[in-house]
Design a protein around this motif. Structure first.
Motif, short mmCIF file in Angstrom:
data_model
loop_
_atom_site.label_atom_id
_atom_site.label_comp_id
_atom_site.label_asym_id
_atom_site.label_seq_id
_atom_site.Cartn_x
_atom_site.Cartn_y
_atom_site.Cartn_z
N LEU A 1 -22.59 -67.42 48.72
CA LEU A 1 -21.34 -66.90 48.18
C LEU A 1 -21.29 -67.09 46.66
O LEU A 1 -20.94 -66.18 45.92
CB LEU A 1 -20.14 -67.58 48.85
CG LEU A 1 -18.76 -67.12 48.41
CD1 LEU A 1 -18.60 -65.62 48.58
CD2 LEU A 1 -17.69 -67.87 49.19
N LYS B 1 -18.28 -57.97 48.71
CA LYS B 1 -19.33 -58.22 49.68
C LYS B 1 -18.98 -59.47 50.47
O LYS B 1 -18.38 -60.39 49.93
CB LYS B 1 -20.68 -58.42 48.97
CG LYS B 1 -21.85 -58.56 49.90
CD LYS B 1 -23.16 -58.59 49.15
CE LYS B 1 -24.30 -58.68 50.13
NZ LYS B 1 -25.58 -58.66 49.47
N HIS B 2 -19.35 -59.49 51.71
CA HIS B 2 -19.20 -60.69 52.52
C HIS B 2 -20.48 -61.51 52.40
O HIS B 2 -21.57 -60.96 52.48
CB HIS B 2 -18.94 -60.35 53.99
CG HIS B 2 -17.60 -59.74 54.22
ND1 HIS B 2 -16.48 -60.48 54.48
CD2 HIS B 2 -17.20 -58.44 54.20
CE1 HIS B 2 -15.45 -59.68 54.62
NE2 HIS B 2 -15.85 -58.43 54.45
N GLU C 1 -23.59 -64.55 45.02
CA GLU C 1 -23.01 -63.21 45.01
C GLU C 1 -21.91 -63.09 43.96
O GLU C 1 -21.83 -62.07 43.25
CB GLU C 1 -22.44 -62.85 46.39
CG GLU C 1 -23.49 -62.54 47.42
CD GLU C 1 -24.33 -61.32 47.07
OE1 GLU C 1 -23.84 -60.39 46.41
OE2 GLU C 1 -25.51 -61.30 47.45
N SER D 1 -22.19 -65.64 53.27
CA SER D 1 -21.98 -66.95 53.87
C SER D 1 -22.01 -68.02 52.78
O SER D 1 -22.59 -67.83 51.71
CB SER D 1 -23.06 -67.24 54.91
OG SER D 1 -24.34 -67.22 54.29
N SER E 1 -16.44 -72.75 49.35
CA SER E 1 -16.15 -72.51 50.76
C SER E 1 -14.69 -72.78 51.06
O SER E 1 -13.96 -73.35 50.28
CB SER E 1 -17.05 -73.36 51.63
OG SER E 1 -16.77 -74.72 51.43
N ILE F 1 -12.61 -57.22 47.87
CA ILE F 1 -13.79 -57.76 48.56
C ILE F 1 -14.97 -56.86 48.21
O ILE F 1 -14.98 -55.68 48.53
CB ILE F 1 -13.57 -57.81 50.08
CG1 ILE F 1 -12.42 -58.76 50.40
CG2 ILE F 1 -14.86 -58.24 50.78
CD1 ILE F 1 -12.01 -58.74 51.86
N PHE G 1 -10.06 -67.90 52.70
CA PHE G 1 -9.70 -67.11 51.52
C PHE G 1 -8.31 -67.46 51.02
O PHE G 1 -8.10 -67.60 49.81
CB PHE G 1 -9.78 -65.61 51.81
CG PHE G 1 -9.25 -64.79 50.67
CD1 PHE G 1 -10.02 -64.61 49.53
CD2 PHE G 1 -7.99 -64.23 50.72
CE1 PHE G 1 -9.54 -63.88 48.45
CE2 PHE G 1 -7.49 -63.50 49.65
CZ PHE G 1 -8.27 -63.32 48.52
#
Length: 76
Positions: A64, A50-51, A67, A53, A3, A48, A6
């Motif tokens: 995250l 995929k977004h 993913e 959480s 987390s 990017i 970016f």
């Protein structure tokens, strides 16, 4: 953990590519230093995919992280 903003995560990655003292901070930096030791040319492209959480206090897993692992495994 994964987390944070970016820009901070990007800076920490690039720091770990430049300074061997941080070579074991992330799986990506370990991979980069392995390539450097083998004197292999490489380039890193950021995109990017995929977004997602990050981990919530009540969740057992970080979305995250999951993913990132999914995309890493599907590309190798």
């Amino acid at each position: 953990m994964c987390s944070g903003p970016f820009k901070m995560r990007y800076y920490n990655h690039t720091k770990s590519f430049r300074n061997q003292a941080y070579a074991n901070e992330t799986e990506l930096s370990k991979f980069v230093w392995d390539l450097k030791e083998k004197k292999q040319d490489f380039s890193i492209e950021w995109a990017i995919l995929k977004h997602a959480s990050t981990k919530k206090k009540t969740a057992a897993q970080c979305n995250l992280c999951l993913e990132e692992k999914h995309h890493h495994c599907s590309r190798t």
